[in-house]
Design an enzyme around this catalytic site. Structure first.
Site, PDB file in Angstrom:
ATOM      1  N   LEU A   1       0.864  -1.174   0.000  1.00 46.66           N
ATOM      2  CA  LEU A   1       0.000   0.000   0.000  1.00 46.66           C
ATOM      3  C   LEU A   1       0.903   1.227   0.000  1.00 46.66           C
ATOM      4  O   LEU A   1       1.978   1.219   0.606  1.00 46.66           O
ATOM      5  CB  LEU A   1      -0.900   0.022   1.245  1.00 46.66           C
ATOM      6  CG  LEU A   1      -1.918  -1.117   1.395  1.00 46.66           C
ATOM      7  CD1 LEU A   1      -2.656  -0.988   2.724  1.00 46.66           C
ATOM      8  CD2 LEU A   1      -2.901  -1.141   0.232  1.00 46.66           C
ATOM      9  N   ASP A   2       0.464   2.281  -0.677  1.00 37.43           N
ATOM     10  CA  ASP A   2       1.233   3.523  -0.655  1.00 37.43           C
ATOM     11  C   ASP A   2       1.418   3.993   0.782  1.00 37.43           C
ATOM     12  O   ASP A   2       0.619   3.671   1.668  1.00 37.43           O
ATOM     13  CB  ASP A   2       0.497   4.616  -1.437  1.00 37.43           C
ATOM     14  CG  ASP A   2       0.380   4.313  -2.920  1.00 37.43           C
ATOM     15  OD1 ASP A   2       1.171   3.488  -3.409  1.00 37.43           O
ATOM     16  OD2 ASP A   2      -0.513   4.882  -3.568  1.00 37.43           O
ATOM     17  N   LYS A   3       2.458   4.783   0.995  1.00 40.32           N
ATOM     18  CA  LYS A   3       2.744   5.308   2.333  1.00 40.32           C
ATOM     19  C   LYS A   3       1.501   5.931   2.964  1.00 40.32           C
ATOM     20  O   LYS A   3       1.187   5.680   4.132  1.00 40.32           O
ATOM     21  CB  LYS A   3       3.854   6.356   2.240  1.00 40.32           C
ATOM     22  CG  LYS A   3       4.128   7.094   3.537  1.00 40.32           C
ATOM     23  CD  LYS A   3       5.160   8.197   3.350  1.00 40.32           C
ATOM     24  CE  LYS A   3       5.348   8.994   4.640  1.00 40.32           C
ATOM     25  NZ  LYS A   3       6.333  10.089   4.472  1.00 40.32           N
TER      26      LYS A   3
END
Length: 341
Positions: free
Chosen positions: A148-150
């Site tokens: 997942l993106d930051k």
């Protein structure tokens, strides 16, 4: 053939080739280890001298197997990981000897990389899991099979051993086309898609820089298939002409490209609230909102995206496991402010 996992010592596996044995020893071993080690891992073990053939060391993966051959693998101790464990709080949803499911908060990077060598989910997992990490490719590290993106929150599954890593990776590569894998997200977007449910089928490739992605023509060299299914769950500030200020949308992935939901929703004219990479042109829209929604949306520090649902088949038991993680407080605050308009 002997059961390779029913030996007196767990680090020692012994196999005897049957009458139909043929081919290279690395391929034969990988096929007869019940998927616990990949062929590349078996090849590396042979080259490292961890395998004997008829009581004689062999370092040639391409050597031929013959009926009656006796092979013994002595597994080396997993090496310590390069990233170090860090005592970072984890929201553990489920855990057993094979895998761990966590709810990732926004702001937490998944894997160490340039600019984020510490303070990542991997660092937290190494500390939390400790000796229950039996090694991925011979290293005591968690097996990351999806990311997942930051600044995206939500549910993630991580493997603890080679078998689980391979099994889960295969499921994610298949994207649920032939198996039970299911992934669903909730996003708050500007406006309202013309259709309340639909499919975005638009190939993605590299955007303006190394990290961004963009919709590409199918004939582009780096174009990769990307399909997102969406459904509008709620509409905020709806007007008589059916337009609205913002919407809560559920997105389900048929493919798993980098930034896929963010790029696809921006592509159809409805970028995510807070998305500075793909929705910068919509930032001033927040100034048109009444208070307190205006202040709350302006202060929202990330893209409004949450991976709320994950379903997969357990690598060891075959059980279909389903996990749902509720929206984090920051997204709930945005939604409640928009509902009040």
């Amino acid at each position: 053939m002997n059961d390779p996992f029913n030996q007196p010592e767990s680090a020692r596996k012994e196999l005897i080739a049957g009458d139909d044995a043929e081919g290279r020893i690395d391929a034969w071993l990988a096929a007869h280890l019940e998927g616990s080690l990949s062929r590349s891992r078996v090849k590396a073990l042979i080259e490292q001298g961890a395998v004997t053939l008829n009581d004689q060391p062999t370092t040639e993966p391409k050597r031929k197997i013959h009926p009656g051959d006796r092979l013994v693998i002595v597994m080396p101790e997993p090496e310590d990981p390069q990233p170090k464990g860090e005592d970072i709080p984890l929201d553990v949803v489920y855990e057993d000897k094979d895998l761990i499911v966590v709810a990732k908060p926004p702001g937490l990077v998944v894997h160490p990389a340039a600019g984020n060598w510490t303070g990542t989910l991997v660092n937290a997992l190494i500390h939390h899991c400790g000796d229950s990490l039996s090694g991925i490719g011979g290293v005591k590290r968690p097996g990351i099979v999806h990311r997942l993106d930051k600044d995206t929150s939500g549910v993630m599954v991580v493997a603890k051993n080679d078998l689980s890593h391979r099994h889960l990776a295969d499921q994610f590569a298949d994207h649920g086309r032939t198996g039970p894998l299911e992934r669903a997200y909730q996003a708050v977007v500007w406006g309202r898609p013309r259709s309340l449910h639909g499919t975005i089928d638009a190939p993605l490739g590299r955007g303006g820089d190394r990290t961004k992605r963009a919709v590409k023509r199918e004939e582009s060299d780096d174009a990769r298939e990307a399909i997102t299914h969406y459904e509008v769950l709620e509409r905020y500030g709806e007007k008589p002409d059916s337009t609205c200020i913002a919407s809560l949308v559920e997105c389900r992935l048929e493919t798993g490209r980098t930034h896929q939901i963010r790029v696809h929703m921006a592509h159809i004219g409805h970028p995510l609230i807070g998305d500075v990479d793909y929705g910068a042109a919509f930032r001033t829209k927040a100034n048109l909102l009444p208070e307190p929604a205006r202040t709350i949306v302006n202060r929202f520090p990330r893209q409004a995206l949450h991976a709320y649902l994950l379903q997969f088949e357990h690598p060891s038991t075959g059980e279909v496991m389903r996990f749902e993680v509720p929206l984090p407080n920051d997204m709930i605050k945005v939604i409640e402010a928009l509902r009040a308009i």
